[in-house]
Design an enzyme around this catalytic site. Structure first.
Site, PDB file in Angstrom:
ATOM      1  N   GLU A   1     -26.187  37.744  26.453  1.00 57.21           N
ATOM      2  CA  GLU A   1     -26.370  36.141  27.074  1.00 57.21           C
ATOM      3  C   GLU A   1     -26.238  35.539  25.627  1.00 57.21           C
ATOM      4  O   GLU A   1     -26.615  35.671  25.037  1.00 57.21           O
ATOM      5  CB  GLU A   1     -27.902  36.114  28.146  1.00 57.21           C
TER       6      GLU A   1
ATOM      7  N   ARG B   1     -37.790  26.141  25.592  1.00 58.35           N
ATOM      8  CA  ARG B   1     -37.848  26.771  27.062  1.00 58.35           C
ATOM      9  C   ARG B   1     -38.367  26.694  28.200  1.00 58.35           C
ATOM     10  O   ARG B   1     -39.674  25.595  27.354  1.00 58.35           O
ATOM     11  CB  ARG B   1     -38.577  27.792  26.658  1.00 58.35           C
TER      12      ARG B   1
ATOM     13  N   GLU C   1     -33.845  27.979  30.003  1.00 62.57           N
ATOM     14  CA  GLU C   1     -34.008  27.467  29.298  1.00 62.57           C
ATOM     15  C   GLU C   1     -33.286  26.236  29.391  1.00 62.57           C
ATOM     16  O   GLU C   1     -32.615  25.916  29.715  1.00 62.57           O
ATOM     17  CB  GLU C   1     -32.915  27.763  28.103  1.00 62.57           C
TER      18      GLU C   1
ATOM     19  N   ARG D   1     -43.929  39.548  22.621  1.00 67.23           N
ATOM     20  CA  ARG D   1     -41.874  39.559  21.616  1.00 67.23           C
ATOM     21  C   ARG D   1     -41.815  41.365  21.347  1.00 67.23           C
ATOM     22  O   ARG D   1     -42.386  41.525  20.221  1.00 67.23           O
ATOM     23  CB  ARG D   1     -42.399  38.717  20.627  1.00 67.23           C
TER      24      ARG D   1
ATOM     25  N   PHE E   1     -32.365  32.637  33.020  1.00 61.00           N
ATOM     26  CA  PHE E   1     -32.117  33.520  33.059  1.00 61.00           C
ATOM     27  C   PHE E   1     -32.917  34.697  33.840  1.00 61.00           C
ATOM     28  O   PHE E   1     -33.053  35.652  33.295  1.00 61.00           O
ATOM     29  CB  PHE E   1     -32.021  33.312  31.536  1.00 61.00           C
TER      30      PHE E   1
ATOM     31  N   LYS F   1     -27.363  32.673  23.265  1.00 59.52           N
ATOM     32  CA  LYS F   1     -28.713  31.381  22.787  1.00 59.52           C
ATOM     33  C   LYS F   1     -28.582  29.935  22.909  1.00 59.52           C
ATOM     34  O   LYS F   1     -28.406  29.928  22.057  1.00 59.52           O
ATOM     35  CB  LYS F   1     -29.415  32.613  21.551  1.00 59.52           C
TER      36      LYS F   1
ATOM     37  N   LYS G   1     -32.767  38.928  19.783  1.00 58.73           N
ATOM     38  CA  LYS G   1     -31.763  37.936  19.409  1.00 58.73           C
ATOM     39  C   LYS G   1     -30.992  38.015  18.153  1.00 58.73           C
ATOM     40  O   LYS G   1     -31.705  37.848  17.404  1.00 58.73           O
ATOM     41  CB  LYS G   1     -32.611  35.943  19.396  1.00 58.73           C
TER      42      LYS G   1
ATOM     43  N   ARG H   1     -42.476  26.514  26.899  1.00 60.27           N
ATOM     44  CA  ARG H   1     -42.959  27.706  26.320  1.00 60.27           C
ATOM     45  C   ARG H   1     -44.540  27.556  25.880  1.00 60.27           C
ATOM     46  O   ARG H   1     -45.305  28.475  25.991  1.00 60.27           O
ATOM     47  CB  ARG H   1     -42.148  28.322  25.386  1.00 60.27           C
TER      48      ARG H   1
HETATM   49  N1  LIG Z   1     -30.091  33.708  27.148  1.00 61.62           N
HETATM   50  C1  LIG Z   1     -31.836  33.737  26.980  1.00 61.62           C
HETATM   51  N2  LIG Z   1     -32.796  34.226  27.072  1.00 61.62           N
HETATM   52  C2  LIG Z   1     -34.636  34.129  26.685  1.00 61.62           C
HETATM   53  N3  LIG Z   1     -34.439  33.088  25.915  1.00 61.62           N
HETATM   54  C3  LIG Z   1     -33.438  32.474  25.405  1.00 61.62           C
HETATM   55  C4  LIG Z   1     -32.294  32.513  26.246  1.00 61.62           C
HETATM   56  N4  LIG Z   1     -31.131  31.569  25.320  1.00 61.62           N
HETATM   57  C5  LIG Z   1     -32.067  30.990  24.845  1.00 61.62           C
HETATM   58  N5  LIG Z   1     -33.057  31.232  24.352  1.00 61.62           N
HETATM   59  C6  LIG Z   1     -34.758  30.726  24.580  1.00 61.62           C
HETATM   60  O1  LIG Z   1     -34.795  31.758  23.022  1.00 61.62           O
HETATM   61  C7  LIG Z   1     -35.760  32.255  22.882  1.00 61.62           C
HETATM   62  C8  LIG Z   1     -35.955  33.412  22.605  1.00 61.62           C
HETATM   63  O2  LIG Z   1     -36.522  33.640  20.705  1.00 61.62           O
HETATM   64  P1  LIG Z   1     -37.926  33.835  21.012  1.00 61.62           P
HETATM   65  O3  LIG Z   1     -37.839  34.800  21.964  1.00 61.62           O
HETATM   66  O4  LIG Z   1     -38.293  34.698  19.800  1.00 61.62           O
HETATM   67  O5  LIG Z   1     -38.584  32.834  20.711  1.00 61.62           O
HETATM   68  P2  LIG Z   1     -38.280  31.517  19.692  1.00 61.62           P
HETATM   69  O6  LIG Z   1     -39.665  31.887  18.264  1.00 61.62           O
HETATM   70  O7  LIG Z   1     -38.498  30.181  19.955  1.00 61.62           O
HETATM   71  O8  LIG Z   1     -37.444  31.970  19.233  1.00 61.62           O
HETATM   72  P3  LIG Z   1     -35.754  30.766  18.040  1.00 61.62           P
HETATM   73  O9  LIG Z   1     -37.323  30.020  17.447  1.00 61.62           O
HETATM   74  O10 LIG Z   1     -35.147  31.903  17.170  1.00 61.62           O
HETATM   75  O11 LIG Z   1     -35.406  29.625  18.894  1.00 61.62           O
HETATM   76  C9  LIG Z   1     -36.787  32.027  24.345  1.00 61.62           C
HETATM   77  O12 LIG Z   1     -38.104  32.123  24.141  1.00 61.62           O
HETATM   78  C10 LIG Z   1     -35.891  30.481  24.658  1.00 61.62           C
HETATM   79  O13 LIG Z   1     -36.354  29.146  24.263  1.00 61.62           O
END
Ligand SMILES: Nc1ncnc2c1ncn2[C@@H]1O[C@H](COP(=O)(O)OP(=O)(O)OP(=O)(O)O)[C@@H](O)[C@H]1O
Length: 509
Positions: free
Chosen positions: A210, A217, A261, A373, A297, A212, A379, A232
């Site tokens: 998917e 969130r 998101e 996690r 999602f 990103k 990702k 989040r």
């Molecule tokens: N298709 C997707 N599926 C899941 N999460 C997604 C998607 N698109 C965007 N996101 C965002 O990416 C995050 C997933 O990465 P992670 O769990 O590492 O959070 P993060 O630490 O906020 O990541 P980053 O700092 O890389 O944005 C999710 O919390 C969400 O906010």
């Protein structure tokens, strides 16, 4: 139980680097707590108060210079009541009443207790891995598996409530904690994949790839016509994002818990700056110039059925049925199920071309692991970034004279200690960002030496980097190479910053 017992346990936790010893100190005080005390004691030792944001700042506390009480007499219940009173006293004309409440509390506290209260109320205790330590301690004190406590805490979104359940009713009571519409669940998180090929090699063909999206969130709960939205960190933002609630209210369902998101898009569909999206969550009301679009999602519950433990493939089927009508199709996160390697590469290229960050590769067999996690979601982003805690800032020179510029960056200690400094940067800062730092940092300062300000470890900043190198000059033995600021992350707490282990792991790469 006396506040002094909790303050002593907190001091014992701070005095050791050993996670086991920290957990043992917390477990010991939890075992001695009465049933009604478990909630507040758990919250305080995790650095939180049950009453949510109290809005007590350093300046207010500094005005409360009270002679300490000679001997400890404050009970946990009395302090919890005082905090409830404080939380209930807000709005115009409440300042004097709040100061009176705080004054009475501090006047009844010993010097040790006053120190503990200051650290609790200013959020200084709320750091790093404390929550994980307290979770282990709850399991130990209740004599139940840590996994049972973790699951209940993630589903209820509340560690204090879970502690009371665990100590009161053991494993059975914990197992009875379920997803409830209207009560947010900790979101499932992704771990970094080295590359698209690595992620695909790791997870196999049964995946979805998917986009990103680079937004915020959201978790959306619908019960009949009532729709509520959380971030989040499980902060409710329903009032600030009515357009999201409207979109979800229009879907053909009665009850639902949806994960996604959200971000602000330009007229031509390109993502606007991350700050535009985040500004919507802080402001009191909607800014008509910036409308948020939801991209869903995942679905954790639909029309009376919990889907949390179902494989992603089943959850995606349910989501697709829910969004099947053409008018709802734009709410679906773009992605391709079971792609060939070429199609997967195509999804990544398309996401980057559209101005997004990268892709998330997800195992179709995996259940929704709330609060985790794990490797089931990976990702893939072409630019390496870390989320770090801002520890200090130095006054700039030349064109940046009078601006707080060079920032010191800290990685989280996974054992709950102070953040570990891993580098500094003054790169990637726009004039606007410099002005914001200069205006905001003094309010967070714990010390203001001539060179700048030392900050309470509260702000999380995302930096891009070219890698890391060994460095004996830094306390963790590792330093960032060519770090530059991408953006601040108001949606993240220091407890969610990257760990020193994550930074060290880049040494190998
Ligand atoms: N298709 C997707 N599926 C899941 N999460 C997604 C998607 N698109 C965007 N996101 C965002 O990416 C995050 C997933 O990465 P992670 O769990 O590492 O959070 P993060 O630490 O906020 O990541 P980053 O700092 O890389 O944005 C999710 O919390 C969400 O906010």
């Amino acid at each position: 139980m006396l506040l002094a017992d909790v303050a002593a346990a907190s001091a014992a936790v701070a005095a050791t680097r050993s996670r086991t010893a920290k957990a043992a100190a917390v477990a010991d005080v939890l075992r001695r707590a009465e049933p009604g005390e478990v909630g507040p004691v758990t919250a305080w030792l995790a650095g939180d108060v049950r009453q949510g944001r109290l809005g007590v700042g350093w300046r207010t506390l500094a005005r409360l210079a009270h002679d300490p009480a000679a001997a400890p007499a404050l009970t946990v219940a009395a302090v919890d009541d005082a905090l409830t009173g404080l939380a209930a006293t807000s709005g115009a004309g409440s300042a004097a009443r709040r100061e009176a409440l705080l004054g009475a509390l501090f006047g009844a506290a010993t010097a040790d207790e006053q120190r503990f209260l200051v650290r609790l109320l200013t959020g200084e205790l709320r750091q790093g891995a404390l929550e994980g330590v307290v979770l282990d301690a709850v399991a130990a004190a209740a004599g139940v598996p840590a996994e049972a406590v973790r699951r209940a805490a993630m589903l209820s979104g509340s560690l204090p409530a879970t502690a009371a359940t665990a100590l009161g009713g053991g494993t059975d009571a914990l197992a009875a904690v379920r997803l409830e519409v209207g009560r947010p669940v900790r979101p499932m998180l992704a771990s970094p994949g080295a590359s698209l090929d690595d992620a695909l090699a790791d997870l196999g063909a049964e995946v979805t790839v998917e986009h990103k999206l680079d937004g915020a969130r959201i978790q959306v709960h619908r019960d009949g016509d009532e729709v509520r939205v959380w971030t989040r960190t499980l902060r409710e933002v329903t009032g600030a994002v009515p357009e999201l609630a409207d979109r979800v209210r229009a879907l053909p369902c009665t009850t639902a818990v949806l994960d996604g998101e959200t971000l602000a898009l330009d007229d031509d569909g390109a993502p606007r700056a991350f700050q535009d999206t985040m500004s919507r969550f802080g402001s009191a009301g909607p800014d008509p110039a910036v409308l948020l679009s939801p991209f869903l999602f995942d679905v954790l519950h639909l029309d009376g059925r919990d889907l949390l433990d179902e494989p992603l493939a089943v959850r995606l089927d349910a989501l697709e049925r829910l969004l099947a009508a053409p008018e709802h199709a734009p709410l679906r996160m773009p992605g391709v199920r079971r792609p060939t390697p070429e199609q997967a590469a195509g999804v990544l290229a398309e996401a980057l071309a559209a101005g997004h960050e990268g892709v998330v590769v997800k195992a179709l067999r995996a259940p929704y692991a709330a609060g985790r996690r794990g490797r089931a979601w990976q990702k893939v982003k072409p630019v390496h970034t870390l989320d770090l805690v801002v520890l200090a800032a130095e006054w700039g020179y030349g064109r940046r004279t009078g601006r707080l510029s060079n920032i010191s960056l800290g990685a989280r200690d996974p054992d709950g200690g102070e953040p570990v400094m891993v580098g500094k940067t003054f790169k990637g800062m726009t004039d606007e960002l410099l002005a914001w730092q200069t205006a905001t940092f003094p309010g967070l300062a714990v010390e203001a030496p001539a060179w700048g300000v030392r900050l309470r470890p509260e702000l999380v900043v995302e930096v891009a980097l070219d890698g890391v190198q060994r460095s004996p000059r830094y306390p963790g033995g590792v330093a960032l190479r060519f770090a530059r600021v991408v953006r601040y992350r108001p949606d993240k707490t220091p407890a969610e910053a990257d760990t020193i282990d994550a930074v060290r792991a880049l040494l190998a790469g």
